[in-house]
Design an enzyme around this catalytic site. Structure first.
Site, short mmCIF file in Angstrom:
data_model
loop_
_atom_site.label_atom_id
_atom_site.label_comp_id
_atom_site.label_asym_id
_atom_site.label_seq_id
_atom_site.Cartn_x
_atom_site.Cartn_y
_atom_site.Cartn_z
N SER A 74 -54.22 42.24 -24.84
CA SER A 74 -52.84 42.02 -24.38
C SER A 74 -52.52 42.97 -23.23
O SER A 74 -53.03 44.10 -23.18
CB SER A 74 -51.90 42.29 -25.55
OG SER A 74 -50.58 42.41 -25.10
N TYR A 94 -48.70 47.70 -32.82
CA TYR A 94 -49.41 46.47 -32.46
C TYR A 94 -50.25 46.70 -31.20
O TYR A 94 -51.45 46.41 -31.18
CB TYR A 94 -48.41 45.32 -32.23
CG TYR A 94 -49.03 44.17 -31.48
CD1 TYR A 94 -49.98 43.35 -32.08
CD2 TYR A 94 -48.69 43.92 -30.14
CE1 TYR A 94 -50.58 42.31 -31.38
CE2 TYR A 94 -49.28 42.88 -29.43
CZ TYR A 94 -50.22 42.09 -30.06
OH TYR A 94 -50.82 41.07 -29.35
N LYS A 132 -54.50 46.90 -30.53
CA LYS A 132 -55.30 46.17 -29.53
C LYS A 132 -56.13 47.15 -28.72
O LYS A 132 -57.31 46.91 -28.44
CB LYS A 132 -54.37 45.36 -28.60
CG LYS A 132 -53.71 44.18 -29.29
CD LYS A 132 -54.71 43.08 -29.57
CE LYS A 132 -54.17 41.98 -30.43
NZ LYS A 132 -55.17 41.04 -30.91
N LEU A 175 -38.94 35.43 -26.30
CA LEU A 175 -37.94 34.69 -25.54
C LEU A 175 -38.09 33.16 -25.65
O LEU A 175 -37.12 32.46 -25.94
CB LEU A 175 -38.03 35.10 -24.06
CG LEU A 175 -37.07 34.38 -23.14
CD1 LEU A 175 -35.62 34.72 -23.47
CD2 LEU A 175 -37.37 34.71 -21.67
P1 NAD Z 1 -50.82 33.44 -34.28
O1 NAD Z 1 -50.19 34.33 -35.29
O2 NAD Z 1 -50.25 32.09 -34.05
O3 NAD Z 1 -52.38 33.26 -34.60
C1 NAD Z 1 -53.14 34.27 -35.21
C2 NAD Z 1 -53.90 33.61 -36.35
O4 NAD Z 1 -54.71 34.59 -37.00
C3 NAD Z 1 -52.97 33.02 -37.41
O5 NAD Z 1 -53.37 31.69 -37.67
C4 NAD Z 1 -53.18 33.91 -38.64
O6 NAD Z 1 -53.02 33.19 -39.83
C5 NAD Z 1 -54.60 34.40 -38.41
N1 NAD Z 1 -54.92 35.70 -39.02
C6 NAD Z 1 -54.23 36.86 -38.92
N2 NAD Z 1 -54.87 37.82 -39.59
C7 NAD Z 1 -55.99 37.26 -40.11
C8 NAD Z 1 -57.06 37.76 -40.90
N3 NAD Z 1 -57.09 39.03 -41.31
N4 NAD Z 1 -58.05 36.91 -41.25
C9 NAD Z 1 -58.01 35.62 -40.85
N5 NAD Z 1 -57.04 35.09 -40.11
C10 NAD Z 1 -56.03 35.92 -39.74
O7 NAD Z 1 -50.86 34.27 -32.90
P2 NAD Z 1 -51.30 33.79 -31.44
O8 NAD Z 1 -50.10 33.85 -30.57
O9 NAD Z 1 -52.09 32.56 -31.51
O10 NAD Z 1 -52.22 35.02 -31.02
C11 NAD Z 1 -53.62 34.97 -31.12
C12 NAD Z 1 -54.18 36.33 -30.70
O11 NAD Z 1 -53.76 36.62 -29.37
C13 NAD Z 1 -53.68 37.48 -31.57
O12 NAD Z 1 -54.74 38.39 -31.75
C14 NAD Z 1 -52.59 38.11 -30.72
O13 NAD Z 1 -52.43 39.46 -30.99
C15 NAD Z 1 -53.14 37.90 -29.32
N6 NAD Z 1 -52.09 37.89 -28.29
C16 NAD Z 1 -51.05 37.02 -28.40
C17 NAD Z 1 -50.03 37.05 -27.46
C18 NAD Z 1 -48.84 36.12 -27.58
O14 NAD Z 1 -47.82 36.39 -26.96
N7 NAD Z 1 -48.93 35.02 -28.33
C19 NAD Z 1 -50.08 37.94 -26.39
C20 NAD Z 1 -51.17 38.81 -26.29
C21 NAD Z 1 -52.19 38.77 -27.25
N1 UFG Z 2 -35.81 38.61 -24.26
C1 UFG Z 2 -34.45 38.39 -24.35
N2 UFG Z 2 -33.96 37.85 -25.51
C2 UFG Z 2 -34.76 37.52 -26.56
C3 UFG Z 2 -36.15 37.77 -26.47
C4 UFG Z 2 -36.64 38.33 -25.30
O1 UFG Z 2 -33.71 38.67 -23.42
O2 UFG Z 2 -34.24 37.07 -27.60
C5 UFG Z 2 -36.36 39.16 -23.01
C6 UFG Z 2 -37.07 40.50 -23.18
O3 UFG Z 2 -36.14 41.56 -23.07
C7 UFG Z 2 -38.09 40.44 -22.03
C8 UFG Z 2 -38.44 38.96 -21.92
O4 UFG Z 2 -37.36 38.26 -22.55
O5 UFG Z 2 -37.46 40.84 -20.84
C9 UFG Z 2 -39.74 38.59 -22.62
O6 UFG Z 2 -39.70 39.07 -23.97
P1 UFG Z 2 -40.74 38.56 -25.08
O7 UFG Z 2 -40.34 39.21 -26.37
O8 UFG Z 2 -40.84 37.08 -25.04
O9 UFG Z 2 -42.13 39.12 -24.55
P2 UFG Z 2 -42.61 40.62 -24.25
O10 UFG Z 2 -43.00 40.66 -22.80
O11 UFG Z 2 -41.65 41.62 -24.72
O12 UFG Z 2 -43.90 40.77 -25.18
C10 UFG Z 2 -44.88 39.73 -25.35
C11 UFG Z 2 -45.47 39.86 -26.75
C12 UFG Z 2 -46.29 41.12 -26.84
C13 UFG Z 2 -47.32 41.12 -25.76
C14 UFG Z 2 -46.68 40.99 -24.42
C15 UFG Z 2 -47.73 40.89 -23.33
O13 UFG Z 2 -44.44 39.91 -27.72
O14 UFG Z 2 -46.94 41.15 -28.07
O15 UFG Z 2 -45.88 39.80 -24.38
O16 UFG Z 2 -48.68 39.96 -23.67
F1 UFG Z 2 -48.00 42.29 -25.81
#
Ligand code: NAD
Ligand code: UFG
Length: 348
Positions: free
Chosen positions: A127, A152, A156, A209
């Site tokens: 991330s 979190y 990572k 968001l």
């Molecule tokens: P998600 O929660 O939809 O998917 C994660 C999946 O992993 C889920 O299906 C959950 O059931 C499974 N899981 C969690 N712990 C587990 C375990 N111990 N064993 C087996 N399965 C397990 O999340 P996502 O948005 O699809 O994210 C996927 C990956 O990308 C995550 O590692 C997350 O940290 C990373 N990531 C996501 C974002 C984002 O904004 N969505 C941003 C940066 C990184």
């Molecule tokens: N925001 C609002 N209102 C809300 C939610 C968010 O104004 O209800 C704003 C936040 O302040 C920010 C923007 O929308 O300015 C985006 O916020 P998000 O929570 O959607 O995303 P972030 O950038 O804070 O974080 C996300 C994931 C993290 C990840 C990061 C980069 O939550 O886990 O993107 O990948 F690390």
């Protein structure tokens, strides 16, 4: 095109289920390991509906070395895409050990079993949060991975360290079958598959968001709180680099193809390379839904930064990957998923 078999941990989740589609459509075979802690098996039924192909699904935990050993014994796994992890920033501040246990512990158990079976190619879901709070808004991979502001993000960064150390150890040992590690640092994945059949289905009230705005648009939530309008950005609200989830998973397929010629550990930003403000996102939703999005400006959210976006040029140079979809695609695909599935994968 390939018939290689890929283990997709967390494959029932938001990004993992989209990855399954792209992999199956490119003729990879797919084995999903997911404990369904944040997802539903219905997502994989939808994957089958879209692709006409069935991913193998094993319900289990990535920290369970026996389950993993059984998978590597039964299937000829070429590489692992490691999506499994917990991702709620706020929860990680309240329950840090849950995050270290699941995310760091899960990665550790996984790589140990992979090494035992001689499967040493991994693509890791990292991330942009691993960069902490650098003095720049445009993030390049050369920035130090330092100062993540919550457990979190630290989980990572720690997982990245484990993977970097593994790759370095093989270089030291002059291993003939060294680890090949690709760290993909996601910016803000949004959007959904164009079919409207799969998308993001957060548990409870969304923290992020886009799911929040789309639930306001569909009438499930009353109004959005905009966290601060006094940032030094285009309109005072926070700016982020939003990337369509299908573009994101295509980056994973590009990474998979790059294993052939690589060795060691490489990190790539996956982002669009430009940012949008919260108010610009609201305006885009209003255009696509023909609805007003009620919102109120409230105080800044603790831990938020003003602005960031990716420098994605390394991924273009080395993986021949770049985003193809624009903000309109991201919003219209999110809206198709949300409006067709107002309660996500629950029976509506
Ligand atoms: P998600 O929660 O939809 O998917 C994660 C999946 O992993 C889920 O299906 C959950 O059931 C499974 N899981 C969690 N712990 C587990 C375990 N111990 N064993 C087996 N399965 C397990 O999340 P996502 O948005 O699809 O994210 C996927 C990956 O990308 C995550 O590692 C997350 O940290 C990373 N990531 C996501 C974002 C984002 O904004 N969505 C941003 C940066 C990184
Ligand atoms: N925001 C609002 N209102 C809300 C939610 C968010 O104004 O209800 C704003 C936040 O302040 C920010 C923007 O929308 O300015 C985006 O916020 P998000 O929570 O959607 O995303 P972030 O950038 O804070 O974080 C996300 C994931 C993290 C990840 C990061 C980069 O939550 O886990 O993107 O990948 F690390």
């Amino acid at each position: 095109m390939s018939d290689k078999c890929i283990l997709v941990t967390g494959g029932a989740g938001y990004i993992g289920s989209h990855a399954c589609i792209e992999l199956l459509q490119a003729n990879y075979r797919v084995v999903v390991l997911d404990n369904l802690s944040n997802s539903k098996a219905e997502s994989l039924a939808r994957v089958e509906k879209i692709t006409g192909k069935v991913p193998v699904f094993i319900q289990g935990d990535v920290r369970d070395s026996q389950v993993l050993s059984d998978i590597f014994t039964q299937y000829d796994i070429y590489a692992v895409m490691h999506f499994a992890g917990l991702k709620a920033v706020g929860e990680s501040c309240l329950l840090p050990t849950k995050y270290y246990q699941n995310n760091v512990g899960g990665t550790l158990v996984l790589v140990e079993v992979m090494a035992k079976f001689g499967v040493k190619k991994i693509i890791f879901s990292s991330s942009a949060t691993v960069y902490g709070e650098p003095d720049t808004v445009k993030y390049t991979e050369t920035l130090p991975v330092y100062g993540a502001t919550n457990p979190y993000g630290k989980s990572k960064a720690m997982s990245e360290d484990i993977l970097k150390d593994l790759a370095a150890a093989d270089v030291l040992a002059n291993d003939k079958m060294p680890w090949k590690v690709i760290l993909l640092r996601y910016f803000n994945p949004i959007g959904a598959h164009i079919s409207g059949l799969i998308g993001e289905d957060p548990n409870g009230t969304p923290n992020n968001l886009i799911p929040y705005v789309s639930q306001v648009a569909v009438g499930k939530l009353e109004r959005l709180s905009v966290f601060g309008d006094d940032y030094p950005t285009i309109d005072g609200t926070g700016v982020r680099d939003y990337i369509h989830v299908v573009d994101l998973v295509k980056g994973h397929l590009a990474a998979l193809q790059s294993f052939e010629g690589m060795s060691g550990c490489k990190a790539y930003n996956l982002g669009a390379g430009k940012g949008y403000s919260v108010l610009q996102i609201i305006a885009a939703f209003e255009r696509h839904t023909d609805n007003k999005i009620p919102y109120q400006i409230v105080a800044r959210r603790i831990g938020d930064i003003a602005e960031n976006y990716a420098d994605p040029s390394l991924a273009l140079r080395e993986l021949n990957w770049q985003t193809e979809k624009n903000l309109d695609d991201m919003v219209s695909d999110t809206w198709r998923w949300q409006s067709q599935n107002p309660n996500g994968y629950e029976v509506n």
